[in-house]
Write a protein that holds these residues in place. Structure first.
Motif: not given
Lengths: 477, 84
Positions: A26-28, A320-322, A340-342, B77-79
């Protein structure tokens, strides 16, 4: 004619967004929305009365007594003073037609777009009267960790940890560092079996025993017994034995916070909220929604590396990424959408060993030691699925993981070429020993949840099923 | 002060442990433990630790009451690129 670009610009200037869930995801998302120019009304709803805080330290630094539970608030990457934080108030319902989120205090918040990031909560001991005994704990929130830390400071004579997943194992490690006597029960054949498989999990089991943990695998707790003051005194095990304990920490995995979406007609249920690779939620018929997004532990999303199966990841890095992908997609046009495919990744610190993972080990059928020494607990194992490298796990060899990440991303053959010269060639892959998909474990950090967004198991049943439906369904230790 | 380390990205170079030993320490060979809420008095040391992290995994926010004084290290972004 109204141009789509004008609509988007107007939304970014005057629209309203609600984020339900005020933790890491939520924060990110909040930060990225502001960073990408969303200037409209932004409301964040969280059921805990705290600013977003980081959870991984709770079972480590906080429990060890080095860091106060209150000192885990997440740093912000962007000024967020103009955000309407509704903290300490849970969301209780979603009305898609009216575009309103209903709150526990009776109020509601309307929105143009919404992000669901309600995460998971700890699965408590299933017998309620036993769960209420003084001395029985779970650790998911800051308050949970503070209470358990206070108890550990009283130097309990014997700590029982129920479930040897990552959280349970990390807490066992901290208790040993504190000089406490620890028993860990695990219903499976080894610790960490759901996340790493039995082959590598058994190495984690050796680690526990070498550090003085009384590890009892293939064992469940059948009852927790209290005294007249309702204080925990004794645990009963499936082998008929008993043990006097004054602390029991329940580490049986987690439950996805989706009950508030019951009746919303979203594809939400015990497995999470189904969404596409762009983080847009599916409705119960499998139709994609335009304005409802999902991120973090509660999301189940398709991943191309894993045959587009919908996966749910309880990983810090995934949240974080999603969240970043979801927030980006919420305020950008179709042409600018990001998938979102990391590659999934996580870490755990226990018994002085840094365990790191890239890829999706539970997708594998085989595992092979690629380099290093199992005896010294310094090695990398690669995981394969039908001859393809799908994951790698390191014990104190984290710097090698980027090498394997590239192999996973390029769908390299399994076993892959070793980057070092310290293991005999040819390599000998062995079965990875993951439990069957429907076997309950306490390590549900990754759940393969099937293909269809409207599978029956993804919707609410009126009564909880008698037998667990998936890996994540847990149950008794 | 608020400190966050992306431990997916951390490679255990331990530069932070030398520069701000009050806040960062290695457990075993490469596992990093850190204080997520250190005292403001450590500001300079932690700033140096964050700046010298070879993989830029340390993020810091100083709570001066002014959002524009926020200092940070590492980029989201790097993450995302790293798959953290």
């Amino acid at each position: 004619m109204v141009h789509r670009a004008d609509v988007l610009q107007s939304f970014k200037k005057n629209g309203s967004i609600v984020i339900v869930g005020a933790s890491l995801a939520g924060l990110r998302a909040t930060e990225v929305l502001r960073k990408e120019g969303f200037a409209g009304r932004l409301t964040v709803i969280g059921d805990e009365p705290y600013e977003p805080y980081d959870r991984p330290p709770l079972s480590k630094q906080v429990l060890a007594g080095w860091v106060e539970a209150e000192h885990t608030t997440l740093p912000r990457q962007h000024p967020l003073d103009d955000v309407d934080w509704r903290l300490g108030i849970a969301a209780t319902g979603l009305d898609l037609r009216a575009r309103e989120v209903h709150l526990a205090d009776g109020q509601s918040v309307d929105f143009d777009r919404m992000l669901i990031a309600t995460g998971v909560r700890a699965r408590h001991w299933p017998k309620e009267d036993e769960a209420r005994l003084a001395g029985v704990f779970v650790v998911r929130t800051r308050d949970d960790a503070r209470l358990l830390r206070q108890k550990l400071e009283t130097k309990p004579r014997h700590v029982l940890i129920v479930g040897a997943g990552f959280t349970g194992s990390e807490m066992a490690s901290v208790c040993r560092d504190l000089g406490l006597t620890v028993t860990v029960t695990e219903r499976s054949a080894s610790p960490l079996i759901g996340a790493l498989g039995g082959e590598i999990g058994s190495i984690a089991g050796d680690l526990q025993r070498q550090h003085g943990v009384d590890l009892r695998c293939n064992t469940t707790v059948t009852a927790l017994e209290g005294d007249a003051e309702r204080t925990l005194r004794r645990a009963h095990f499936s082998d008929g034995s008993t043990l006097d304990v004054d602390v029991a920490v329940i580490a049986l995995g987690s439950i996805r916070n989706t009950e508030w979406l019951r009746g919303s007609r979203l594809a939400a249920g015990q497995l999470g909220v189904a969404c596409d690779a762009g983080c847009r939620a599916f409705d119960i018929n499998g139709i994609i929604t335009d304005d409802i997004f999902v991120a973090g532990d509660v999301a189940r999303f398709p991943h191309p590396l894993y045959a587009y199966q919908l996966i749910a990841l309880e990983h810090w890095g995934n949240a974080v990424a999603q969240a970043e992908a979801a927030a980006h997609n919420m305020v950008n046009s179709e042409a600018e959408r990001r998938p979102h495919i990391s590659i999934p990744a996580f870490w755990s610190i226990q018994f002085g060993v840094n365990i790191k993972s890239v890829g999706l080990p539970p997708f594998a059928d085989q595992v092979v030691i690629m380099q290093g020494s199992v005896e010294q607990h310094r090695f990398v194992a690669a995981y394969g699925h039908k001859g393809r490298t799908v994951a790698a796990v390191s014990f104190n060899q984290g710097r090698w993981l980027p090498y394997y990440e590239r192999l996973i991303a390029s769908a390299a053959a399994f076993p892959p070429t070793p980057p070092a010269y310290d293991v005999p060639i040819p390599l000998h892959p062995v079965p990875a020993k993951f439990p069957a998909a429907n076997a309950p474990t306490s390590t549900p950090t990754i759940a393969l949840t099937g293909y269809a967004p409207d599978e029956i198991c993804a919707t609410y049943l009126e009564e909880p099923p008698m037998t667990p439906v998936t890996v994540e369904s847990g149950g008794k230790a | 002060m608020r400190v966050l380390v992306d431990l997916n990205r951390c490679q255990g170079y331990a530069q932070c442990c030398f520069l701000a030993p009050e806040s960062f320490k290695l457990v075993g060979e490469e596992a990093l433990m850190y204080d997520s809420g250190p005292d403001d008095a450590l500001k300079e040391k932690i700033e140096r630790a964050a700046a010298s992290c070879p993989v830029q995994a340390i993020m810091v926010e100083y709570m001066n009451g002014h959002a524009d004084e926020m200092v940070k290290s590492g980029t989201s972004e790097a993450e995302a690129r790293h798959g953290a």
